[in-house]
Enzyme design. Sequence first.
Site, short mmCIF file in Angstrom:
data_model
loop_
_atom_site.label_atom_id
_atom_site.label_comp_id
_atom_site.label_asym_id
_atom_site.label_seq_id
_atom_site.Cartn_x
_atom_site.Cartn_y
_atom_site.Cartn_z
N HIS A 72 0.72 -1.17 0.38
CA HIS A 72 -0.10 -0.40 0.09
C HIS A 72 0.79 1.49 -0.32
O HIS A 72 1.64 1.38 0.86
CB HIS A 72 -0.94 -0.06 1.74
CG HIS A 72 -2.43 -0.73 1.16
ND1 HIS A 72 -3.13 -0.87 2.57
CD2 HIS A 72 -2.11 -1.44 0.08
CE1 HIS A 72 -3.75 -1.48 1.82
NE2 HIS A 72 -3.46 -2.46 0.79
N TYR A 201 -9.08 5.41 8.44
CA TYR A 201 -8.64 5.66 10.03
C TYR A 201 -9.74 7.08 9.82
O TYR A 201 -9.54 7.89 8.86
CB TYR A 201 -7.01 6.30 10.32
CG TYR A 201 -6.26 4.80 10.42
CD1 TYR A 201 -6.01 5.16 11.25
CD2 TYR A 201 -5.75 4.95 9.02
CE1 TYR A 201 -5.25 3.60 11.77
CE2 TYR A 201 -4.47 4.11 9.37
CZ TYR A 201 -4.42 3.46 11.06
OH TYR A 201 -3.03 2.40 11.12
N PRO A 292 -2.87 -0.05 19.21
CA PRO A 292 -2.66 -0.20 18.10
C PRO A 292 -2.70 0.83 16.79
O PRO A 292 -2.76 0.33 15.22
CB PRO A 292 -3.87 -1.49 17.70
CG PRO A 292 -4.71 -1.81 18.68
CD PRO A 292 -3.94 -0.61 19.83
N LYS A 296 2.06 -0.47 15.50
CA LYS A 296 4.06 -0.01 15.50
C LYS A 296 3.93 -1.36 16.30
O LYS A 296 5.68 -1.96 16.68
CB LYS A 296 4.29 1.14 16.79
CG LYS A 296 4.50 1.90 15.70
CD LYS A 296 5.67 2.25 14.45
CE LYS A 296 4.75 2.44 13.55
NZ LYS A 296 5.51 2.36 11.91
N TYR A 382 4.68 6.45 10.22
CA TYR A 382 3.98 5.05 10.00
C TYR A 382 4.68 3.76 9.10
O TYR A 382 4.84 3.05 9.05
CB TYR A 382 2.73 6.08 9.10
CG TYR A 382 1.25 4.74 9.24
CD1 TYR A 382 0.25 4.61 10.07
CD2 TYR A 382 1.55 3.21 8.33
CE1 TYR A 382 -0.72 3.95 9.65
CE2 TYR A 382 0.71 2.49 8.10
CZ TYR A 382 -0.17 2.36 9.51
OH TYR A 382 -1.66 1.56 8.93
#
Length: 391
Positions: A72, A201, A292, A296, A382
Site C-alpha cells: 500500500h 482511519y 495499535p 507499531k 507510519y
Amino acid sequence: MRTRVAIIGAGPAGLLLAQLLDAAGIDSVLVEQRSAEYVRSRIRAGILESGSVQLLREAGVGDRIARDGFEHRGIHLQWPGERHHLDFVDLAGKSVWVYGQTEVTKDLMAARERAGQLSFYEAADVELHDVDSDSPTVTFTDADGRPQRIEAEIIAGCDGSHGPSRYFVPERHRRTWERTYPFAWLGILADVAPSTDELIYAWHPDGFALHSMRSDTVSRFYLQVEPDEDLTAWSDDRIWEALATRFALDGWTLTTGAITDRSVLPMRSMVTSPMRHGRLFLAGDAAHTVPPTGAKGLNLAIADVALLARAIATWLAGGDTRLADEYSDIALRRVWRCTHFSWWMTTMLHRHGDDFDARLQLAQLQRVVQSDSAATELAENYAGIPIEGLS
C-alpha cells in the site's frame, strides 16, 4: 540440555530471533507456554513497515509476503463529510505492506521446523535463574509433565507483556511507564471483500473506526468502544450499522458480510527499562506495548530482534560485547519515538473528553491533510523510521 541461546516465547519476536541466529550458526532452544496451534492462529496486527519486510526477506521468510501480501502506498484519513488520501511513497519514499501477523508467525514457525532446532510448546512453570552469571538457566515443565532444564549463555525474553521474563530484571533496576487509555477496540474479521483500496482511519462523533483488510476476500474492522464493553451486546446488525455510520461518505458504500471473529482489545502503552540485565535480553512486547493505532507493535518487535540478533552474534561468535552493551539504549530510543507516534495517532483519532477536545482533534486532522510537512511527519513515522545501529 545445553544451548547457546534460550528463547522464551514463540511469537514473531522469538521466532524471528531464532531464525536470524540459526542463519548466523548459533543454536537456540525455544520455550513457549501456549500450544503451537494457539500461537499459529492468534489474530494480531496486519501492517508491516517496508523495513520490516526487507528484514523478513533477508531472514529467508519473505516469499509469501511477496506473493500474498498487499503493498500500500498510504492510508485514508476521514472525518464526517471528508476523506483524504496520504501517499507515503510521495511523502516519505516508502510504502507499507498488509500481511497479517498470523501469516508472519506461520512463515517463521515453518522456517523453525525446517531448521530442525528444538522447540517446546505448552511449557509450564517457566523460571529463569542466574541471569547475572555467565551460565544462566531456564527451567520448566514440558507438555508431557517432565521437568526440563536448559543451560545457556544468553536468555532472550520474547514472551510478551504477560510473560515472566521482564520480572527477572530485579525490581531495584527495573522501571516501567504505563498509560491506559479510556477506550478499547471492538475488532471483527468478516468474510467480505474490502470496500477500500487502502486503510481508512475515521474520526467520528460516535467514536473512531478503522477499515483494514487481510486478503481480497477477508476484511478487518475496528470500532471504538468502552474498555468494559460487553461483546454480547453487539449483534452483527449493530456492528455493521455502527461501521456504516462512522465510515459514511457520499458516493461510497460499505459492503457487509459474515462476521467470523470478534473481540475487545484494550488500549494501553507500556515501556520497561532497561531491556537488558546481565545475560537476559528483552525484546518485543516483553519490554513495551503500544496501542495499535499507529501499527507499531509488530514492527517494533522486528526492529528489536534485528538489533538483538546482531548483538548476540558478534558476542558469541567473536567475543565482542559492544553491541550487546548498547542494545538497550539504542532499542529504547526507537521504542519511545514509536510510543509517542502511537499516542499521537490514538489521541488525534479517538473521541474522548468534551466538544472542545473534539474541535482540537479536527483542527489537527485538517492540518495533517493541508500541510506537506505535517503529512510527511505522519508518513515517515507510519511507514517506518530507520533502525538505528543497522547499516
